[in-house]
Motif scaffolding. Structure first.
Motif, short mmCIF file in Angstrom:
data_model
loop_
_atom_site.label_atom_id
_atom_site.label_comp_id
_atom_site.label_asym_id
_atom_site.label_seq_id
_atom_site.Cartn_x
_atom_site.Cartn_y
_atom_site.Cartn_z
N ARG A 1 62.63 81.52 7.61
CA ARG A 1 62.08 81.55 8.98
C ARG A 1 60.72 82.20 8.93
NH1 ARG A 1 67.48 83.38 9.77
NH2 ARG A 1 68.78 81.68 10.58
N SER B 1 67.50 73.32 14.97
CA SER B 1 68.51 72.56 15.72
C SER B 1 68.01 72.11 17.08
CB SER B 1 69.76 73.41 15.94
OG SER B 1 70.35 73.72 14.72
N ARG C 1 71.33 89.93 4.65
CA ARG C 1 72.19 88.74 4.75
C ARG C 1 73.62 89.20 4.51
NH1 ARG C 1 71.31 84.97 0.66
NH2 ARG C 1 71.82 83.17 1.94
C1 LIG Z 1 74.35 73.30 11.43
C2 LIG Z 1 73.34 74.43 11.27
C3 LIG Z 1 72.39 74.64 12.28
C4 LIG Z 1 71.44 75.65 12.15
N1 LIG Z 1 70.45 75.80 13.09
C5 LIG Z 1 69.47 76.69 12.89
C6 LIG Z 1 68.35 76.78 13.79
O1 LIG Z 1 68.24 76.05 14.77
N2 LIG Z 1 67.39 77.71 13.53
C7 LIG Z 1 67.46 78.54 12.45
O2 LIG Z 1 66.57 79.36 12.25
N3 LIG Z 1 68.51 78.50 11.59
C8 LIG Z 1 69.49 77.58 11.78
N4 LIG Z 1 70.53 77.49 10.88
C9 LIG Z 1 70.58 78.42 9.75
C10 LIG Z 1 71.66 79.48 9.92
O3 LIG Z 1 71.35 80.34 10.98
C11 LIG Z 1 71.76 80.22 8.60
O4 LIG Z 1 72.17 79.34 7.60
C12 LIG Z 1 72.71 81.41 8.65
O5 LIG Z 1 72.26 82.38 9.55
C13 LIG Z 1 72.86 82.06 7.27
O6 LIG Z 1 71.61 82.50 6.80
P1 LIG Z 1 70.98 81.93 5.45
O7 LIG Z 1 70.71 80.45 5.64
O8 LIG Z 1 69.71 82.68 5.25
O9 LIG Z 1 71.97 82.14 4.36
C14 LIG Z 1 71.48 76.49 11.01
C15 LIG Z 1 72.45 76.28 10.01
C16 LIG Z 1 73.35 75.26 10.13
C17 LIG Z 1 74.36 75.02 9.02
#
Ligand SMILES: Cc1cc2nc3c(=O)[nH]c(=O)nc-3n(C[C@H](O)[C@H](O)[C@H](O)COP(=O)(O)O)c2cc1C
Length: 232
Positions: free
Chosen positions: A15, A178, A216
């Protein structure tokens, strides 16, 4: 196996702004799409199409769409936030409140009082992305007898993870966005026909700076694993 597990653990949501002067190399993008190609999908329906958006003008058009903030999102988001690292470490699920604008961390928020600048800040990332992948699916390419296209939607998750791991393995940052999925204007800009649905979009690029360390958390394996029956 340990290399694979290491990559899985290393993958994370980036991000942050990506370097606009450094486009994602064509061959790396091709590898990410190849990873999508080999995703498992229910009944091998391959129920997805991917729009690669790398034209600055198109990215800017998508980034400038006035996306309203959903009250349901803010309310439900609030319920899963932790307000300190200690709390997050204890909960092991959800996100740290500081990831979100201050007014979203207020349980008594009023939608009409949310700061315009805060809303704008959630849109800005698009202007900081050299590439956006928009993954759409065709609900009519449904696996047999899959009520609500449940299996098809799970398949799209496999596409997401395959691409994410491929990107991570090449040092390319990825962030899921998303909120674009529910935006009719995105479909119009990208000429996506009405009958297709945007499953998810992801920004890709090289982070401009070393990512700031952030906490995390995950549940421990023992917290979600049961043997022979679900229960203690
Ligand atoms: C179906 C799905 C939708 C997600 N939508 C968003 C989103 O709109 N914005 C965002 O910043 N992260 C989004 N994420 C990331 C998750 O927030 C993130 O994978 C989770 O917090 C774990 O953190 P990491 O990816 O750093 O391991 C999404 C993940 C998934 C699987």
């Amino acid at each position: 196996m340990s290399e694979m597990l290491e990559l899985i653990q290393k993958r994370r949501s980036r991000r942050m702004p990506f370097d606009l002067e450094r486009p994602v190399a064509k061959e790396h993008l091709a590898d990410i799409l190849e990873a999508a190609r080999w995703s498992p999908t229910a009944h091998n329906m391959q129920n997805f199409e991917i729009v690669v958006v790398d034209d600055r003008k198109v990215l800017e058009a998508i980034g400038s769409i006035e996306r309203p903030i959903s009250e349901t999102f803010i309310r439900e988001n609030y319920q899963q936030l932790s307000f300190s690292e200690e709390e997050l470490l204890k909960r092991k699920t959800g996100l740290l409140g500081t990831t979100f604008p201050p007014s979203w961390r207020n349980p008594d928020f009023r939608l009409d009082e949310i700061d315009e600048e805060e809303i704008a800040s959630t849109r800005r990332p698009m202007a900081q992305s050299p590439v956006l992948l928009v993954v759409v699916y065709d609900p009519s390419r449904r696996a047999p007898a899959s009520e609500g296209d449940f299996l098809g939607i799970m398949s799209l998750g496999c596409v997401m993870e395959n691409m994410w791991l491929a990107a991570e393995s090449m040092g390319i940052g990825l962030r899921i966005v998303s909120s674009l999925s529910s935006e009719p204007e995105v479909k119009r800009i990208l000429s996506i026909p009405d009958e297709l649905i945007i499953a998810f979009s992801c920004r890709l690029g090289y982070p401009v700076s070393e990512p700031a360390k952030y906490l995390r958390v995950r549940r421990d394996v023992k917290d979600f694993t049961y043997h022979n029956r679900l229960g203690d």
